[in-house]
Structures are given as C-alpha cells and as structure tokens.
Enzyme design. Structure first.
Site, short mmCIF file in Angstrom:
data_model
loop_
_atom_site.label_atom_id
_atom_site.label_comp_id
_atom_site.label_asym_id
_atom_site.label_seq_id
_atom_site.Cartn_x
_atom_site.Cartn_y
_atom_site.Cartn_z
N GLU A 265 90.37 -35.57 20.08
CA GLU A 265 90.25 -34.46 21.04
C GLU A 265 91.25 -34.64 22.18
O GLU A 265 91.89 -33.68 22.63
CB GLU A 265 88.81 -34.37 21.55
CG GLU A 265 87.86 -33.93 20.43
CD GLU A 265 86.39 -33.89 20.83
OE1 GLU A 265 85.92 -34.89 21.41
OE2 GLU A 265 85.73 -32.88 20.55
N GLU B 112 81.71 -37.75 13.60
CA GLU B 112 80.47 -37.43 14.34
C GLU B 112 79.27 -37.26 13.42
O GLU B 112 78.15 -37.68 13.74
CB GLU B 112 80.69 -36.17 15.19
CG GLU B 112 81.48 -36.40 16.47
CD GLU B 112 82.99 -36.50 16.30
OE1 GLU B 112 83.48 -36.56 15.13
OE2 GLU B 112 83.70 -36.53 17.31
#
Ligand code: 1HE
Length: 254
Positions: free
Chosen positions: A110, A130
């Site tokens: 990110e 995740e």
C-alpha cells in the site's frame, strides 16, 4: 533522524529509510507518524523523495503485534489514518521513488503503490496476505492496487494470498523497473535526480493531475487536462524549457 525513519537529505533529494529491520520494517503507528511528519512539512529545497527499507526489506506491512489490541472503532480510525498518510505520500507535491527489496507485503504494498516510481530488486515478494491473517486491507490497496491490477486480479491475489515475484510484479505494473541485486537504490537516486531536473510545476501537475483525472468522467478529465496545460505552458519554466530546447542546451528551471 527519527526513531523509526532515517532521513538523509542531499541537495534536492531526500532519502527516507524505514528503519525497523528487526521487524522487517513492519509499519508501527510510530513509523507511520514519522512518514506523515516528513510529507506534511517537506523540507525547503527538497524536490524528490526516495523511500527504501533497512536490512534488505522494504516493508512487511502493518505491525501485527500492534493490530491485535484494536477494536472495530479503533481499526476504522486507524485505517482512515493510513489513508490520510498514504494520500499525503502520493499528493504532497513531491515525486516519490521507491527502491524495493524483500518484503513488499500488505501495508508495504500500500505504501509502495502510493509512490510514483517503483524499482524492484530480484528478491522482492509482492503479496496481500490479509486473508491468511483473518483481516482485510485498510491502507488503500483496494483503490491503488485495485486500479493497477483491476478488481478481478486483485480479488484473486487476495483470495489465494499468492506471492508475485519481481518479474511478474513488473509485468503487472506493481513495479515499474526490475533491476539486479543492490541496484534499486542507486537507480532510484539516478531517477530522482532526473525528476528533480524537471520543471517543478510540470512535476506537480503530473502528481496532482493524472490520478485525479483518472477518477473523473472523460469530459471533465479533458477539461482539467486543458487547465493543467494552460497553467504549465504559461509559466516562466515553460519559457525557459522551450528556449533551452531551441538553443540546444539544458534547461535551468526555478
Ligand atoms: C513482524 C511483521 C509484521 C515480520 N508485524 N512483526 N504482514 C504480513 O503478514 C507479513 C508478515 N511477515 C512475513 O511474512 C515475514 O516476516 C517476512 C516474509 C516479511 C520476512 O520473513 P523472515 O523469515 O525474514 O523474518 P521473520 O522471522 O518472519 O520475522 C522477523 C521478525 O519480524 C519476527 O519477530 P521476532 O520477534 O520473532 O524476531 C516477526 O514477528 C517480525 N515481523 N513481519 C509484526 N508485519 C493498513 S492495513 C495493512 C494490513 C497488512 O499489512 S496485513 C500484512 C501484514
């Protein structure tokens, strides 16, 4: 020099080194705050930032040891805080080049996709794990990684938790350059110097304009492109840039 982020400034270029090598540069709240502080008040004279990681890794994502203690409300605020910082990295006005090694995982990806130029060494791991941790992305990946890969491929990447190597990541656009071992930072510095030699307003329009125009309708985008062109092309640097070209010399921008 902060606790978690080492900042070295050499002329127009600031090199920011994530400096938690024992944790593979996992993003703690403290590290995030130090990145935020730099991009909030970018030092005078700095025109381009380079981000890299100490100890052979870029960033192993969210510091999972801090994450465990957050409730839903705390996680929402934390995620919105990440969005603010990643927006600032992308839109402070400074072009940002990432020199990638090792982990570019979760929040590390990110961060990387908030930067404008990404140079990757052969050992990079690009992953959104995740799902394997029972959580979800929260630092902007659905928007930034999703726009690079498309929703379909990002969904598959998250569902499977697969790791992309540097070659594949470069093919997909997660990285822009694939270089040899030890070459990412030197190349990042070289590219940063080239970018620092552009007219500042042109760089600003590239950073601020292109991503925004991407979010607009076609007709709004074309109109805003004309506004950016009108501002850039009537600036003193445009006079200098065009004169330098015609006089066959290097431009001297502000
Ligand atoms: C960490 C973290 C971390 C390492 N938070 N402590 N990110 C992840 O799920 C990636 C998790 N990390 C890994 O997969 C591996 O650590 C690596 C591939 C990055 C590196 O492997 P390796 O074998 O070199 O190191 P290691 O032994 O796994 O880790 C070294 C130490 O760093 C170890 O701590 P120690 O006290 O046992 O020495 C690890 O616990 C620690 N460490 N990564 C905390 N991430 C805004 S939302 C974003 C959501 C996410 O980012 S989710 C993805 C999180």
């Amino acid at each position: 020099m902060g606790k978690n982020l080492n900042i070295e400034i050499d002329g127009a270029i600031a090199v920011l080194t994530l400096n938690r090598p024992d944790k593979r540069n996992a993003m703690s709240d403290g590290l995030l705050a130090e990145i935020d502080a730099f991009f909030r008040t970018t030092p005078d004279g700095v025109r381009v930032a380079v981000i890299t990681g100490a100890g052979g890794h870029y960033c192993a994502g969210l510091d999972l040891s801090e994450h465990v203690s957050r409730d839903a409300e705390g996680t929402m605020h934390h995620s919105r805080g990440w969005h603010e910082v990643m927006d600032r990295v992308q839109g402070s006005g400074l072009p940002v080049v990432s020199a990638l090694t090792g982990a570019v995982i979760g929040g590390g990806l990110e961060l990387a996709t908030s930067t404008h130029v990404r140079i990757a060494e052969p050992d990079c791991i690009f992953q959104l794990p995740e799902g394997r941790r029972g959580i979800f992305v929260g630092g902007g990946a659905t928007v930034r990684v999703g726009r690079i890969l498309g929703a379909d491929r990002m969904t598959e990447m998250m569902l499977t938790g697969r790791k992309f190597d540097t070659e594949e990541a470069t093919r997909l656009g997660l990285a822009h350059y694939s270089v040899g071992t030890g070459e990412a930072l030197p190349m990042a510095l070289k590219i940063a110097a080239q970018i620092a030699g552009n007219a500042p307003l042109s760089n600003y329009m590239m950073i601020q304009g292109i991503a925004r125009i991407h979010d607009m309708s076609r007709s709004d985008g074309l109109f805003v492109e004309s506004l950016c062109a009108a501002l850039a092309q009537t600036s003193p640097d445009a006079v200098e840039g065009l004169a330098a070209f015609l006089e066959k010399r290097a431009p001297r921008f502000r």
